[in-house]
Design a protein around this motif. Structure first.
Motif, PDB file in Angstrom:
ATOM      1  N   LYS A  64       0.835  -1.216   0.000  1.00 40.17           N
ATOM      2  CA  LYS A  64       0.000   0.000   0.000  1.00 40.17           C
ATOM      3  C   LYS A  64       0.862   1.255   0.000  1.00 40.17           C
ATOM      4  N   ILE A  65       2.042   1.157  -0.592  1.00 41.85           N
ATOM      5  CA  ILE A  65       2.947   2.303  -0.727  1.00 41.85           C
ATOM      6  C   ILE A  65       3.275   2.505  -2.205  1.00 41.85           C
ATOM      7  N   LEU A  66       3.218   3.747  -2.647  1.00 43.57           N
ATOM      8  CA  LEU A  66       3.659   4.119  -3.987  1.00 43.57           C
ATOM      9  C   LEU A  66       4.923   4.952  -3.867  1.00 43.57           C
ATOM     10  N   GLY A  67       5.906   4.674  -4.706  1.00 45.41           N
ATOM     11  CA  GLY A  67       7.132   5.450  -4.726  1.00 45.41           C
ATOM     12  C   GLY A  67       7.087   6.499  -5.815  1.00 45.41           C
ATOM     13  N   VAL A  68       7.588   7.685  -5.513  1.00 50.09           N
ATOM     14  CA  VAL A  68       7.650   8.779  -6.490  1.00 50.09           C
ATOM     15  C   VAL A  68       9.080   9.302  -6.542  1.00 50.09           C
ATOM     16  N   ILE A  69       9.627   9.417  -7.744  1.00 47.17           N
ATOM     17  CA  ILE A  69      10.969   9.984  -7.938  1.00 47.17           C
ATOM     18  C   ILE A  69      10.835  11.195  -8.843  1.00 47.17           C
ATOM     19  N   VAL A  70      11.275  12.344  -8.338  1.00 51.73           N
ATOM     20  CA  VAL A  70      11.247  13.583  -9.130  1.00 51.73           C
ATOM     21  C   VAL A  70      12.644  14.210  -9.108  1.00 51.73           C
ATOM     22  N   PRO A  71      12.960  15.026 -10.114  1.00 52.11           N
ATOM     23  CA  PRO A  71      14.270  15.682 -10.108  1.00 52.11           C
ATOM     24  C   PRO A  71      14.463  16.605  -8.909  1.00 52.11           C
TER      25      PRO A  71
END
Length: 338
Positions: A64-71
């Motif tokens: 139930k975790i989403l990972g987000v990668i942004v600059p």
């Protein structure tokens, strides 16, 4: 110091019950008598027991975790996009963990590995400016971790993506300057090999050609699109024998730098010079004059990316990868009028 909460073993010991009975009671299992369930829950409160939701989710095969990668999270576009992602994720019962690459490929690779090790249910990512090979993304696909690329699209991979129509946004901005009567319109773009900046350059070129204006390579400047880069680019352009009378910058920050330099020359913006930036950073409405911009619809991009990821998690990988394209809007303020 706050005391550590009790475990189900502590509750079982106090009540002289099996741990399996306590666990079922805490999960409101109807096989457990109502009086026992009530007693277990009352004891849990008294002992400061807190459920580990992540562990419970993992037992069901989901984190139930989403990972987000942004600059960079300090850029308005990415901050708003993450806001859009969180809104959709939280409504669906997901937590969101955020990583920053700081425009470095090695940080991007490290974050992807860390998120996969944490067993996230899916990953949303906007690539760094250094990303030109995609082996690390293929590894995510091969491990069957749902992956959505947003904003900075990757044409070399068949994966789900969400982006704006960068070509259309640049075309509209350049067309607006032409319609205001500007003739020599310069363009400031990124020096790195990033697809969205190529699309913006194409939109700028096509708008000129469609209005009978030749593309002058001297008026196209590539750099890193920071504030100082806008200043330096404007110096270079204004030193030309036939300088521009307008600038469309693919960065609002660089456009602000250009405006600063023009002010030192005593050149009036707008009127003598027209200016448009890309991305609705908070400062753009506060500059003197307020800066016309291409609004990237960042919140909608985040919403769409999260919705597409949840669909992929629920239904599995799409046979034909989907590319959701959102049209940006031109926000006309004083800097581009004549």
């Amino acid at each position: 110091m706050e005391e550590a909460g009790a475990t189900i073993y502590d509750i079982a010991k106090v009540l002289n019950l099996a741990t399996s009975t306590v666990s079922r009671a805490l999960n409101d299992d109807r096989r457990i008598a109502k009086t026992t369930r009530e007693l277990v829950n009352k004891t849990a409160v008294n002992l400061n027991y807190r459920r580990n939701h992540i562990a419970a989710a993992l037992r069901k095969g989901k984190s139930k975790i989403l990972g987000v990668i942004v600059p960079r999270i300090d850029r308005a576009f990415f901050a708003e996009a993450v806001h859009g992602i969180e809104q959709v994720a939280h409504e669906a019962g997901y937590f969101v963990t955020i990583c920053q690459s700081h425009e470095r490929l090695k940080n991007e690779i490290f974050s992807l590995e860390a998120l996969m090790d944490a067993r996230v249910d899916g990953i949303l990512m906007s690539c760094s400016k250094e990303t030109s090979s995609f082996d690390h993304l293929q590894k995510v696909v091969d491990r069957k971790v749902p992956l959505i690329i947003f904003d900075r699209v990757i044409n070399e991979m068949n994966i789900n993506m969400v982006s704006i129509d960068d070509f259309a946004g640049s075309y509209d901005a350049t067309k607006h300057l032409i319609e205001q009567g500007y003739k020599r319109i310069a363009h400031l773009t990124l020096s790195a090999n990033v697809a969205i900046y190529k699309a913006r350059l194409s939109g700028y070129r096509q708008a000129l050609l469609d209005h009978g204006i030749a593309v002058d390579p001297e008026l196209i400047v590539s750099n890193h699109l920071q504030l100082i880069d806008g200043i330096e680019a404007m110096k270079q352009l204004m030193d030309l024998p036939n300088p521009p009378d307008a600038l469309f910058s693919t960065s609002a920050l660089a456009a602000a730098g250009a405006a600063q330099y023009l002010k030192t020359l005593g050149i009036q913006v707008p009127g003598s010079f027209g200016l448009i930036g890309f991305s609705d950073e908070p400062f753009t409405s506060l500059t003197d004059p307020p800066l016309s911009i291409v609004d990237q619809q960042s919140y909608r991009v985040g919403n769409a990316a999260a919705e597409l990821l949840l669909k992929q998690i629920d239904e599995g990988a799409l046979k034909i990868p989907k590319h959701v394209v959102i049209r940006p809007t031109l926000v006309v303020r004083q800097s581009s009028l004549r």
